[in-house]
Design an enzyme around this catalytic site. Structure first.
Site, short mmCIF file in Angstrom:
data_model
loop_
_atom_site.label_atom_id
_atom_site.label_comp_id
_atom_site.label_asym_id
_atom_site.label_seq_id
_atom_site.Cartn_x
_atom_site.Cartn_y
_atom_site.Cartn_z
N TRP A 186 0.86 -1.18 0.00
CA TRP A 186 0.00 0.00 0.00
C TRP A 186 0.90 1.23 0.00
O TRP A 186 1.86 1.29 0.77
CB TRP A 186 -0.94 0.05 1.22
CG TRP A 186 -1.62 1.38 1.24
CD1 TRP A 186 -2.60 1.80 0.38
CD2 TRP A 186 -1.31 2.50 2.08
NE1 TRP A 186 -2.91 3.12 0.64
CE2 TRP A 186 -2.15 3.57 1.67
CE3 TRP A 186 -0.41 2.71 3.13
CZ2 TRP A 186 -2.10 4.81 2.28
CZ3 TRP A 186 -0.37 3.95 3.73
CH2 TRP A 186 -1.22 4.99 3.31
N GLU A 226 -2.87 -2.88 -2.86
CA GLU A 226 -4.07 -2.33 -2.22
C GLU A 226 -4.39 -0.94 -2.75
O GLU A 226 -3.63 0.00 -2.57
CB GLU A 226 -3.83 -2.27 -0.70
CG GLU A 226 -4.99 -1.67 0.09
CD GLU A 226 -4.69 -1.58 1.59
OE1 GLU A 226 -3.54 -1.77 2.01
OE2 GLU A 226 -5.65 -1.33 2.35
N LYS A 228 -7.10 2.44 -3.22
CA LYS A 228 -7.73 3.30 -2.23
C LYS A 228 -8.47 4.43 -2.92
O LYS A 228 -8.13 4.83 -4.03
CB LYS A 228 -6.63 3.83 -1.31
CG LYS A 228 -7.07 4.69 -0.18
CD LYS A 228 -5.97 4.80 0.86
CE LYS A 228 -6.42 5.72 1.97
NZ LYS A 228 -5.59 5.68 3.15
N ASP A 259 -9.65 -3.25 0.92
CA ASP A 259 -9.79 -2.73 2.28
C ASP A 259 -11.20 -2.16 2.40
O ASP A 259 -11.63 -1.35 1.58
CB ASP A 259 -8.73 -1.66 2.53
CG ASP A 259 -8.77 -1.11 3.95
OD1 ASP A 259 -7.74 -1.19 4.65
OD2 ASP A 259 -9.82 -0.56 4.35
N HIS A 262 -11.88 1.60 1.86
CA HIS A 262 -11.25 2.29 0.73
C HIS A 262 -12.17 2.53 -0.46
O HIS A 262 -11.71 2.62 -1.59
CB HIS A 262 -10.00 1.53 0.28
CG HIS A 262 -8.88 1.65 1.26
ND1 HIS A 262 -7.60 1.28 0.97
CD2 HIS A 262 -8.85 2.11 2.52
CE1 HIS A 262 -6.81 1.49 2.02
NE2 HIS A 262 -7.57 2.00 2.98
N HIS A 286 -8.65 -6.48 3.83
CA HIS A 286 -8.36 -5.71 5.02
C HIS A 286 -9.72 -5.37 5.62
O HIS A 286 -10.37 -4.41 5.20
CB HIS A 286 -7.59 -4.43 4.69
CG HIS A 286 -6.11 -4.64 4.66
ND1 HIS A 286 -5.21 -3.61 4.46
CD2 HIS A 286 -5.36 -5.75 4.87
CE1 HIS A 286 -3.98 -4.10 4.51
NE2 HIS A 286 -4.05 -5.39 4.75
N ASP A 294 -12.29 6.86 5.87
CA ASP A 294 -11.49 5.65 6.09
C ASP A 294 -10.92 5.69 7.51
O ASP A 294 -9.71 5.76 7.70
CB ASP A 294 -10.38 5.62 5.02
CG ASP A 294 -9.48 4.40 5.16
OD1 ASP A 294 -9.95 3.37 5.66
OD2 ASP A 294 -8.31 4.49 4.75
N ASP A 296 -10.89 3.57 10.05
CA ASP A 296 -10.27 2.39 10.65
C ASP A 296 -10.74 2.16 12.08
O ASP A 296 -9.94 1.94 12.99
CB ASP A 296 -8.74 2.46 10.55
CG ASP A 296 -8.27 2.30 9.13
OD1 ASP A 296 -8.43 1.21 8.57
OD2 ASP A 296 -7.74 3.28 8.55
N ASP A 326 -7.63 -4.64 9.48
CA ASP A 326 -6.87 -3.39 9.35
C ASP A 326 -7.64 -2.25 9.99
O ASP A 326 -8.48 -1.62 9.33
CB ASP A 326 -6.56 -3.09 7.88
CG ASP A 326 -5.68 -1.85 7.73
OD1 ASP A 326 -5.14 -1.38 8.76
OD2 ASP A 326 -5.55 -1.34 6.60
C1 RNT Z 1 -4.02 2.56 4.47
C2 RNT Z 1 -4.10 1.12 4.19
C3 RNT Z 1 -2.99 0.27 4.75
C4 RNT Z 1 -2.62 0.61 6.17
C5 RNT Z 1 -1.77 -0.44 6.87
C6 RNT Z 1 -1.04 0.15 8.02
O1 RNT Z 1 -5.14 3.25 4.08
O2 RNT Z 1 -5.33 0.62 4.60
O3 RNT Z 1 -3.31 -1.05 4.59
O4 RNT Z 1 -3.74 0.81 6.96
O5 RNT Z 1 -0.98 -1.09 6.00
ZN ZN Z 2 -5.59 -1.48 4.47
#
Ligand code: RNT
Ligand code: ZN
Length: 430
Positions: A186, A226, A228, A259, A262, A286, A294, A296, A326
């Site tokens: 990423w 990955e 986004k 993810d 994303h 993720h 985003d 998390d 994630d």
């Molecule tokens: C960031 C991505 C990535 C990170 C991690 C730390 O938007 O999701 O995967 O969160 O790798």
């Molecule tokens: Zn991620």
């Protein structure tokens, strides 16, 4: 010895599911074997051990200042051990390059497998597989939010070499632990405001990634990419967009990482799984929870998580979809954050495995959408939680919220003793 009420409830539930043609004992054996990769970075707010004064950059952010952040690799491993003891089923641990253990400063393009030997030895003792990722953020050379697509060839070279070093480390980890390591790339690359040229950075990114792929041949690790939608500071253009990486993964035969945070908020990540499986051999997830952006947040047992689990199971793709978590929440007990999210992911998988699939697909094939809807709704109140409790008890893991008392004790005895010399983040209420 499993307590009688848990046993009794399980026997009743077992019969209810058997009436639908499901063998819950077999389902539990299947559930137990599904690996879920725990993100080490939940334990220390994505700071790592490369530099004690390092800051998280790259358009991602942890908020909160709950006491007890792991400050060293041994602390992080101890915290992970506690979390793992409260999560049933097969786990893996997902590392980033910044979690290295070195005697002195070492540049990211020069990291070696030896810098991760403690992690590997620990994983072997714990019976865990490891996953490993390059860290293309939180570094002076990523200050412009450009890495593999940077216009300066020397900076691009640095990040290419970092990713190549990470492939060697991933390969070493996978070989040592006899379980392929997933290496997810990423990058934060993008522009805050409208770029004059969106094509050239993407072409540079393709060339850089192609170099990374060509440099190492390995049977013990798998590369994922990955995409986004946007990051903080890269609102107007993300070089590695989802379309970019879907096409890249399909043409280069890498894994694609989806993810859950994303995409546009109304998009269903679950719906993308079957599409990707038509064109890609394997996927990485993720699993996360975006709240308005985003963000998390800790994974919940919500519709989005359940839908992801259902799509993996319904596509018969448990061996093609690698599940990683994630998220990074610094506003609550970080060990609890791991436990809550990982237990929720596994609960979602259990619910998905307990679907009356033949009846559902038969109704669908007969265009009997009334039956399909009725079955799907009744499924929600089937006694899957009695199966879960029995599963936890059989793994000698707490069934319900009793795990919290263990985490609280650890918080008092260990986490609250870790007063950092200076806070790494602006003070917030705890
Ligand atoms: C960031 C991505 C990535 C990170 C991690 C730390 O938007 O999701 O995967 O969160 O790798
Ligand atoms: Zn991620």
């Amino acid at each position: 010895m499993i307590e009688k009420p848990i046993q009794d409830a399980y026997q009743l539930a077992r019969q209810r599911f058997a009436d639908q043609g499901l063998d819950t004992d077999a389902v539990l054996a299947q559930l137990d074997a599904i690996p879920i990769s725990l993100q080490c970075w939940q334990g220390d707010d994505v700071l790592g051990f490369e530099n004690p004064d390092g800051q998280l950059t790259g358009g991602i952010q942890t908020t909160g200042n709950y006491p007890g952040r792991a400050r060293t690799a041994p602390e992080l491993r101890a915290d992970l051990e506690l979390a793992l003891s409260l999560i049933p089923g097969r786990s893996r641990v997902n590392l980033h390059a910044i979690y290295l253990e070195a005697d002195g400063p070492i540049e990211r393009d020069a990291i070696q497998p030896a810098h991760f030997q403690h992690w590997i030895d620990w994983a072997r003792r714990q019976g865990l597989g490891l996953d490993f990722n390059p860290t293309c953020f939180s570094h002076p050379k990523s200050a412009q939010n450009l890495t593999l697509s940077h216009p300066d060839a020397a900076i691009r070279r640095f990040w290419i070499d970092h990713c190549i070093a990470c492939r060697r480390i991933s390969e070493h980890m996978g070989r040592e632990l006899n379980s392929p390591a997933i290496m997810n790339i990423w990058i934060p690359d993008g522009y805050k405001d409208t770029p004059a040229d969106r094509l050239a950075p993407r072409q540079r990114l393709i060339n850089a990634l192609d170099e990374v792929l060509a440099a190492v041949d390995g049977r013990h690790h798998k590369v994922a990419v990955e995409g986004k939608l946007f990051g903080i500071g890269t609102e107007s253009c993300t070089v590695g967009s989802n379309e970019f990486f879907l096409a890249y993964a399909a043409t280069r035969k890498t894994l694609l990482c989806l993810d859950a945070g994303h995409f546009h908020p109304t998009e269903s990540v679950a719906d993308k799984i079957s599409t990707c499986l038509c064109f890609l051999d394997e996927l990485l997830l993720h699993v996360s929870r975006p709240v308005r952006w985003d963000s998390d947040h800790v994974v919940l047992l919500d519709d989005a998580t359940i839908a992801i689990a259902q799509e993996i199971v319904r596509s018969n793709a448990l061996d093609r979809v690698h599940i990683g978590l994630d998220y990074f929440d610094a506003s609550i007990n970080r060990v609890a954050a791991w436990v809550i999210g990982a237990r929720n992911m596994r609960k979602a998988l259990l619910m998905a495995l307990l679907e009356p699939r033949p009846a559902l697909t038969q109704a669908e094939s007969e265009f009997d959408f009334t039956t399909r809807l009725a079955l799907l709704e009744e499924e929600k109140s089937m006694p899957w939680s009695a199966v879960w409790d029995y599963y936890c008890a059989s793994k000698t893991v707490p069934c319900g919220g009793e795990w919290l008392a263990t985490v609280r004790r650890y918080e008092t005895e260990v986490l609250r003793q870790r007063t950092p010399a200076k806070p790494r983040m602006p003070a917030q209420s705890t």
